[in-house]
Design a protein around this motif. Sequence first.
Motif, PDB file in Angstrom:
ATOM      1  N   LYS A   1       0.832  -1.200   0.000  1.00 46.92           N
ATOM      2  CA  LYS A   1       0.000   0.000   0.000  1.00 46.92           C
ATOM      3  C   LYS A   1       0.871   1.256   0.000  1.00 46.92           C
ATOM      4  O   LYS A   1       0.588   2.226  -0.709  1.00 46.92           O
ATOM      5  CB  LYS A   1      -0.924  -0.012   1.221  1.00 46.92           C
ATOM      6  CG  LYS A   1      -2.001  -1.086   1.115  1.00 46.92           C
ATOM      7  CD  LYS A   1      -2.638  -1.454   2.450  1.00 46.92           C
ATOM      8  CE  LYS A   1      -3.284  -0.301   3.137  1.00 46.92           C
ATOM      9  NZ  LYS A   1      -4.207  -0.782   4.219  1.00 46.92           N
ATOM     10  N   LYS A   2       1.934   1.202   0.802  1.00 51.25           N
ATOM     11  CA  LYS A   2       2.826   2.337   0.937  1.00 51.25           C
ATOM     12  C   LYS A   2       3.495   2.660  -0.405  1.00 51.25           C
ATOM     13  O   LYS A   2       3.565   3.818  -0.817  1.00 51.25           O
ATOM     14  CB  LYS A   2       3.896   1.984   1.975  1.00 51.25           C
ATOM     15  CG  LYS A   2       4.572   3.145   2.614  1.00 51.25           C
ATOM     16  CD  LYS A   2       5.201   2.733   3.935  1.00 51.25           C
ATOM     17  CE  LYS A   2       6.655   2.382   3.766  1.00 51.25           C
ATOM     18  NZ  LYS A   2       7.303   2.010   5.035  1.00 51.25           N
ATOM     19  N   ILE A   3       3.964   1.621  -1.084  1.00 53.49           N
ATOM     20  CA  ILE A   3       4.647   1.843  -2.364  1.00 53.49           C
ATOM     21  C   ILE A   3       3.647   2.338  -3.408  1.00 53.49           C
ATOM     22  O   ILE A   3       3.943   3.232  -4.190  1.00 53.49           O
ATOM     23  CB  ILE A   3       5.395   0.568  -2.816  1.00 53.49           C
ATOM     24  CG1 ILE A   3       6.471   0.217  -1.770  1.00 53.49           C
ATOM     25  CG2 ILE A   3       6.024   0.769  -4.188  1.00 53.49           C
ATOM     26  CD1 ILE A   3       7.275  -1.037  -2.063  1.00 53.49           C
ATOM     27  N   GLN A   4       2.442   1.790  -3.385  1.00 54.95           N
ATOM     28  CA  GLN A   4       1.440   2.270  -4.338  1.00 54.95           C
ATOM     29  C   GLN A   4       1.112   3.745  -4.084  1.00 54.95           C
ATOM     30  O   GLN A   4       1.018   4.540  -5.020  1.00 54.95           O
ATOM     31  CB  GLN A   4       0.155   1.436  -4.256  1.00 54.95           C
ATOM     32  CG  GLN A   4      -0.835   1.817  -5.344  1.00 54.95           C
ATOM     33  CD  GLN A   4      -2.164   1.109  -5.209  1.00 54.95           C
ATOM     34  OE1 GLN A   4      -2.843   1.203  -4.194  1.00 54.95           O
ATOM     35  NE2 GLN A   4      -2.549   0.378  -6.251  1.00 54.95           N
ATOM     36  N   ARG A   5       0.969   4.095  -2.816  1.00 54.38           N
ATOM     37  CA  ARG A   5       0.685   5.499  -2.471  1.00 54.38           C
ATOM     38  C   ARG A   5       1.785   6.412  -2.995  1.00 54.38           C
ATOM     39  O   ARG A   5       1.514   7.483  -3.527  1.00 54.38           O
ATOM     40  CB  ARG A   5       0.589   5.662  -0.945  1.00 54.38           C
ATOM     41  CG  ARG A   5      -0.769   5.330  -0.366  1.00 54.38           C
ATOM     42  CD  ARG A   5      -0.937   5.958   1.020  1.00 54.38           C
ATOM     43  NE  ARG A   5       0.004   5.452   1.991  1.00 54.38           N
ATOM     44  CZ  ARG A   5      -0.224   4.380   2.769  1.00 54.38           C
ATOM     45  NH1 ARG A   5      -1.367   3.715   2.666  1.00 54.38           N
ATOM     46  NH2 ARG A   5       0.681   3.977   3.630  1.00 54.38           N
ATOM     47  N   GLU A   6       3.022   5.966  -2.863  1.00 51.67           N
ATOM     48  CA  GLU A   6       4.161   6.765  -3.284  1.00 51.67           C
ATOM     49  C   GLU A   6       4.159   6.944  -4.813  1.00 51.67           C
ATOM     50  O   GLU A   6       4.393   8.043  -5.318  1.00 51.67           O
ATOM     51  CB  GLU A   6       5.451   6.084  -2.800  1.00 51.67           C
ATOM     52  CG  GLU A   6       6.689   6.937  -2.859  1.00 51.67           C
ATOM     53  CD  GLU A   6       6.592   8.246  -2.075  1.00 51.67           C
ATOM     54  OE1 GLU A   6       5.591   8.469  -1.362  1.00 51.67           O
ATOM     55  OE2 GLU A   6       7.521   9.064  -2.220  1.00 51.67           O
ATOM     56  N   VAL A   7       3.893   5.867  -5.515  1.00 54.41           N
ATOM     57  CA  VAL A   7       3.828   5.931  -6.976  1.00 54.41           C
ATOM     58  C   VAL A   7       2.729   6.904  -7.406  1.00 54.41           C
ATOM     59  O   VAL A   7       2.925   7.757  -8.279  1.00 54.41           O
ATOM     60  CB  VAL A   7       3.587   4.516  -7.566  1.00 54.41           C
ATOM     61  CG1 VAL A   7       3.208   4.594  -9.034  1.00 54.41           C
ATOM     62  CG2 VAL A   7       4.834   3.650  -7.381  1.00 54.41           C
TER      63      VAL A   7
END
Length: 783
Positions: free
Chosen positions: A634-640
């Motif tokens: 979720k964190k990486i998707q949010r960052e992207v």
Amino acid sequence: MISLRFYLLDIDSRLRSGEVEVRLWGLTDEGRRVVLFDRALKPYFYAVAENTELLEKQLKSIGDVEEFELKEARIFGKNVKAFKIYVSNPDRVDSIAEAVSKLKGCGGVYDCDLRHTQHYLLDYDVQPCGWHVVEVEPTDKENIKIDEAYRMLKPPVSIGYQKDVIFRVLAFYMIPLPSKGSAKPEKDKIVCLAVRTNEGYVNVYNSEEVGERGLIENFIELIDSFNPDVIVGYGTNARDWEYLAKRAEANGLKLKVGRDGSEPHRSVYGHISIAGRIALDLYDYADDIADIKIKTLENLAAYLGVGVKDELMEEYDIPKLWESSEGRQRILSYALDRCRVIMECFKEFIDYGCQLSNLVCIPLDHVCTAAVGFRVESYLMKCSRKFGELIPKRIEKPYQPYAGAIVLEPKPGLHENVAVLDFRSMYPSIMMKFNISPDTYVEPEVNTKPEEVFIAPEVGHRFFKKPDGFYRDALKRLLEARAEISKKLKDLSPSSTEYRILDARQKAIKVITNAMYGYAGWIGARWYRRPIAESTTAWGRKTLLETVDYAMKIGLSVIYGDTDSIFVKHDQEKIEELVKYVSEKLGLEIKPETIYRRIIFTEAKKRYAGLLADGRIDITGLEAVRGDWSEIAKKIQREVIRIILETGSVEQALKEARKMLSDVEVGKVPLRELIIWKTLTKTTEDYKVLTAHVKAAQRLVDMGWDIGPGDKVGIIVVKGTGRLYDRVEPYQFVKPEDVDYRYYVENQIVPAVVRIISVFGYREEDLRAPIKTMEKKGQRTLF
DNA sequence: GCCTGATACATACCG
DNA sequence: ACCGGTATGTATCAGGCG
């Protein structure tokens, strides 16, 4: 005779020499705690008389039927004659109603499956968490823990009086010491119990010092001396009260905490009630808040902005900690802190709780536990009284599906300056506009003139234009009340008491208003009528499609839409024209609610992410907002998403994602961020296929943990072969070296990232490729 | 017996 | 124990394949 101003906290009833006596618990204007006794209302129910004489004759021969009188009433809008039948034995209302319903000439029984206290509230228009004037005379207190007791001389009269009521509140938090898995009251002692009052008393009882028996005695004594109106905790309905009662018993004690000396008892909706007090479980409040995915006290506190000491302690940590004196100290201070958090969350909740209770007419302690359907129903019952509508029995009905809302196909890609136009209360407005109601619905066999009915599109159901249906009336009251409050709020300071209470009330009203359509389509509803729900959605679909058509006609580019909203390219003038059209031609209100500076749509409906004017990022439906994906994905998707929305550069987003991903590949990620939570929706044996969280739950159950339907199970994927369910462990037992990091990369992070980048023509290889290959694509931005 | 695609099951989201 | 519409991952099964 004495006249008192009385605020109603709680209501219950008991049998006194064969009569039902209602007890009203509450406060007076001067802050005295009082109980009022009333035996005026006799138990009764209604029987519709299809053949008055025939039915009357038979009624006379039924035992326990004290008397009856013929009345005019309405059922689903039809005028009927009905006997109001008084029953001498209150325990037999149900069985007598059942017998009467089978008599010849009886057209059904009504008002028969309500509790006596509910009849009392409805018939006298008494309002929980509201002020009344009561005419009373003093009576014996019977050892009840109360300042004064009275006998009612007349029914209470509800008054619009508004006065802040200051409750005496006790918060508590207990910790048992589990021997294996979850703590079991049959064998595991309570080792610590923290208490806190809203008048500044704080303590933690410790079994090391006073023994478990002393701990429980201290608790009972505190309740006795402080005499709280409200006792609040977290998880008290499902666990604490029963646990305390069993441990009390094991120590030869009785948990006499009720104001009349009675013990806590299980009541309606699974709530634990305490006589004369409000027993509140903040878990119920957390359960109502969809944004809280895992319903822990910490998460509720974080949501409400209440600070928590940054110390994680779970049940499986307790046994080890309890072994050392340093650990015990930590447990005690943890319990104390939880208690503080409970008290602070309570303060954030209480205004809303009281307003909801008052609005729907369910006592405060029960309204929190009652599901939305029951809250709406209670509100409708109140409205039905004003229409002379009898209250149908709750009966099982067969499930028949019907068509719902429409969702438009989104235009995938990145869009700039997109306005979201929302219909204001679309379903309630439609129900009011077309007088959709159980009592205005025209049965298929009935003939009508075209001009006297509204006909729903597609489905063809008819509703009388006149007179007002009782849903229209019920909704009108809600919408008018809310509009009035909104007006008042504008002139008030947000920090004032009045603002706080009114704002809480308008929130309560909104919840009930929005749930009305869903209620009408619920097969468990007393006033269930499928055509009502079906017609509401049919008109909704028509409304949305007509709005989209007009938008396109005037050259507004429609990017997406779902149920009661359309997303259009921002164009002030054309939007104003559309708003005007909707108001003048469709008779409904549409308003630009949100403007996105930039917004990303994938091919999928119900999933998008946008950048707001103030720089915040709003994510809808995507993995990043789901509770069943690992935090790391979720964190990486949010960052992207953030990088693409802010810079327009997918390459830059990929670069960052690759960096984060490579940390995961080498195990540089906290275990906490790898937990995948899923809800157990039924008992483990009831599953048709084996899944990972079920397997983990089975293991936990075998190890003595109490896990059942409704519980969330947290798993981590570990190395191994075979099905996923063979490669997971309950998160508590996983060590970093066991983790299958490849799974997290391939099945969590990559899909979550690819979901976004694929919109812009990038693929998995672009995420995993070395930077060199990437440069060939060149640096380009999306805007 | 293993692979593959279709389908069913399970969960959580949107409005 | 409020609704239907929707997306998506995993399990399971049928059928192909010497």
